[in-house]
Design an enzyme around this catalytic site. Structure first.
Site, mmCIF file in Angstrom:
data_model
loop_
_atom_site.group_PDB
_atom_site.id
_atom_site.type_symbol
_atom_site.label_atom_id
_atom_site.label_comp_id
_atom_site.label_asym_id
_atom_site.label_seq_id
_atom_site.Cartn_x
_atom_site.Cartn_y
_atom_site.Cartn_z
ATOM 1 N N LYS A 1 9.056 -10.004 28.999
ATOM 2 C CA LYS A 1 8.826 -11.236 28.246
ATOM 3 C C LYS A 1 7.847 -12.145 28.991
ATOM 4 C CE LYS A 1 11.475 -14.501 29.063
ATOM 5 N NZ LYS A 1 11.582 -15.679 29.959
ATOM 6 N N SER B 1 12.529 -19.820 31.385
ATOM 7 C CA SER B 1 11.111 -19.441 31.491
ATOM 8 C C SER B 1 10.607 -19.117 30.090
ATOM 9 C CB SER B 1 10.941 -18.232 32.416
ATOM 10 O OG SER B 1 11.283 -18.567 33.734
ATOM 11 N N LYS C 1 5.085 -21.092 36.446
ATOM 12 C CA LYS C 1 6.050 -19.979 36.436
ATOM 13 C C LYS C 1 5.394 -18.695 35.933
ATOM 14 C CE LYS C 1 9.739 -17.531 36.707
ATOM 15 N NZ LYS C 1 11.059 -17.734 36.118
#
Length: 297
Positions: free
Chosen positions: A243, A100, A175
């Protein structure tokens, strides 16, 4: 035994990568893996895979290279440079990045790989450790239709919902939206848990009935036991969700989309990390709500 299945190099054998690669081994794929932790390489060998001593060694001779590493810097580290994937994989190789990362990193990687004759898909996943182990991940893909079609048999070993979302970077964009929804959902569940407990309600019974109505969600079903037992062993670490919230905040700003609730939850995730909880599961957002409610955690 001869096989017509593509030979796969797997880079990154963490919480997600290890069970995913093992599911491919069980399905008959020849997997050569590389990761930084020796014990993870030993686990791969014990499962029937082959441990490599470097990225370059792993990808030589592979038909498909799959990367599953924490973030954009790690993808760039394994992809570029003299010892990286692009310099050592043969032309025609299909590189599937299941990490990701930022959409921009995926677009840049596809462009750089294309110059080497290497095809690329960005294919991040949702479902956490349990989804990886059970092979029921949701896989959101960006790239060319022909490459997606070629990769589909591999994806179908790893996940249950596999969708091509658009050109390079689209999988990462979806995502990012996924991580926005999940973080807001966990935060809402965490607030409900503290509210219910403070009110003297049977928490288990309350979560059962909530799960059967409109408030029910995959997040609530997957994280209910974490909330009930306060077991925050990581399936997906706060550090990684921090993140991801940075990715979605930045990407939303770039396209001019307002995400006010997401921005608040991004700050709550960041505060949890600052308080030393970065290594815990993201359901530990409950600890942040408890602290705000005056509890000693």
């Amino acid at each position: 035994m001869t096989t017509t299945l593509p030979k796969i190099a797997w880079i990154g054998l963490g919480i997600m990568g290890s069970p995913m690669s093992e599911n491919l081994i069980k399905a008959g794929y020849d997997i050569t893996g590389y990761t930084l932790e020796q014990e993870k390489l030993e686990r791969l060998s014990a499962a029937g895979g082959t441990a490599a001593g470097s990225v370059a060694e792993a990808v030589r001779g592979a038909d498909v290279v799959i990367t599953m590493v924490p973030a954009s810097p790690q993808v760039e580290a394994v992809a570029y440079g003299p010892d990286g994937i692009l310099e050592n994989a043969r032309p025609g190789t299909l590189l599937i990045d299941m990490s990701s990362i930022t959409p921009r990193t995926s677009v840049d990687l596809a462009a750089a790989a294309g110059k080497k004759g290497i095809r690329v898909l960005d294919a991040p996943v949702s479902g956490g450790e349990a989804g990886a182990v059970e092979a029921v991940l949701s896989i959101m893909v960006g790239g060319e239709q022909a490459d997606f079609d070629a990769a589909r048999p591999v994806f179908e070993v790893l996940g249950r919902t596999v969708v091509l979302c658009g050109p390079h970077g689209s999988g990462q964009t979806v995502k990012a939206a996924n991580q926005l929804i999940v973080a807001v959902n966990i935060q809402a569940c965490a607030e409900a848990v503290v509210f219910l407990e403070r009110s003297g309600v049977d928490l288990g019974a309350a979560l059962d009935v909530l799960g059967g109505g409109l408030a029910g969600s995959t997040v609530l079903a997957r994280k209910k036991d974490n909330f009930l037992t306060r077991d925050f062993k990581p399936g997906f670490r706060i550090d990684l969700h921090h993140k991801d919230m940075g990715i979605v905040t930045d990407a939303a700003r770039t396209v001019g989309a307002a995400i006010p609730v997401g921005a608040v939850v991004a700050q709550l995730v960041a505060s949890l990390r600052a308080q030393g909880d970065g290594g815990l599961d993201h359901s530990a957002l409950l600890r942040g709500v408890e602290r705000l409610s005056g509890e000693q955690v």
